[in-house]
Design an enzyme around this catalytic site. Structure first.
Site, mmCIF file in Angstrom:
data_model
loop_
_atom_site.group_PDB
_atom_site.id
_atom_site.type_symbol
_atom_site.label_atom_id
_atom_site.label_comp_id
_atom_site.label_asym_id
_atom_site.label_seq_id
_atom_site.Cartn_x
_atom_site.Cartn_y
_atom_site.Cartn_z
ATOM 1 N N LEU A 12 0.815 -1.206 0.000
ATOM 2 C CA LEU A 12 0.000 0.000 0.000
ATOM 3 C C LEU A 12 0.853 1.263 0.000
ATOM 4 O O LEU A 12 0.407 2.313 -0.445
ATOM 5 C CB LEU A 12 -0.922 0.033 1.225
ATOM 6 C CG LEU A 12 -2.123 -0.919 1.251
ATOM 7 C CD1 LEU A 12 -2.877 -0.748 2.558
ATOM 8 C CD2 LEU A 12 -3.050 -0.663 0.075
ATOM 9 N N SER A 13 2.059 1.155 0.500
ATOM 10 C CA SER A 13 2.928 2.319 0.666
ATOM 11 C C SER A 13 3.612 2.698 -0.640
ATOM 12 O O SER A 13 4.410 1.934 -1.192
ATOM 13 C CB SER A 13 3.984 2.020 1.736
ATOM 14 O OG SER A 13 5.039 2.955 1.680
#
Length: 246
Positions: A36-37
């Site tokens: 997600l990062s």
């Protein structure tokens, strides 16, 4: 003697290539992070562009895994991405990307050594961290994690920032005004792809034709793009939209 001289002449130019291959075949680096990062994906894309092997070690921040003693022993700052290369540990995605190119790149295309060109790449890296990613985060993180909903000023700021990026990549150039993709592009790509898949209802990305063309070009140049960046950007977008519609 003539034969020997010919062999030496042919062999010496291959030494840099051999050393490059030896470095790549060393033990894979470990990258602690989560898909997600966007910053974690900068590191992944850099490693892919260098043809490196790397172990992506999932660290779920939402479950508090970054605060466990075993990770704090590696990185007391408990942030991601964190890279481990033998005995060398480094955090901060853009610093990691530069390190990987400096140590493992077969040439300097991803992080040029020319002073002016490197300065522009560095500026794009700092811009991505302190301006672009921040402006995007100001619009989405309050929705995703609670807090005051962003006002029109945050939306206007992100549009202004996108206008600057539009200028970076005009005339079919990469972000430093050059003809080769650099880690500056990878940083901006991680942020832009995340923004794109968030599908902000008030933002029409079709207005930014230069960025859209640059985005498509970069996606094709990153090996294993979906694994390195696309899947994570899509997942982030899904998470944001689930919160925005709640």
């Amino acid at each position: 003697r003539a034969a020997f001289q010919l062999i030496v002449f042919c062999w010496i130019p291959t030494l840099p290539h051999l050393l490059y291959q030896i470095r790549l075949r060393m033990a894979p680096i470990d990258v602690y992070g989560m898909p997600l990062s966007a910053p974690c994906r900068i590191v992944n894309m850099t490693a892919e562009c260098l043809g490196m092997e790397y172990n992506f070690k999932m660290l779920d921040l939402m479950a508090g895994e970054h605060m466990k003693p075993e990770f704090l022993a590696i990185n007391p700052m408990h942030n991601i991405p964190t890279m481990v290369d033998g005995d060398f540990v480094l955090n901060e995605s853009r610093a990691i990307a530069a390190y990987l190119v400096n140590k493992y790149g077969k040439d300097d295309k991803l992080y040029p050594k020319d002073a002016e060109l490197r300065a522009r790449v560095d500026q794009r890296l700092y811009f991505d961290m302190g301006v672009f990613y921040k402006a995007f985060g100001d619009c989405v993180y309050p929705v995703m994690f609670g807090g005051d909903l962003p006002g029109q000023d945050k939306f206007d700021k992100l549009k202004e920032v996108l206008g600057w990026v539009e200028g970076f990549v005009k005339d079919d150039k990469f972000c430093a005004g050059n003809d080769d993709m650099t880690i500056g592009d990878l940083a901006l790509l991680a942020t832009y792809s995340t923004l794109k898949f968030a599908e902000l209802s008030w933002l029409d990305l079709a207005e930014f034709k230069n960025i859209e063309a640059w985005y498509e070009k970069c996606c094709k140049l990153v090996p294993n793009y979906e694994k390195a960046n696309g899947e994570g950007a899509t997942a982030f977008g899904g998470f944001y939209k689930s919160k925005a519609s709640a």
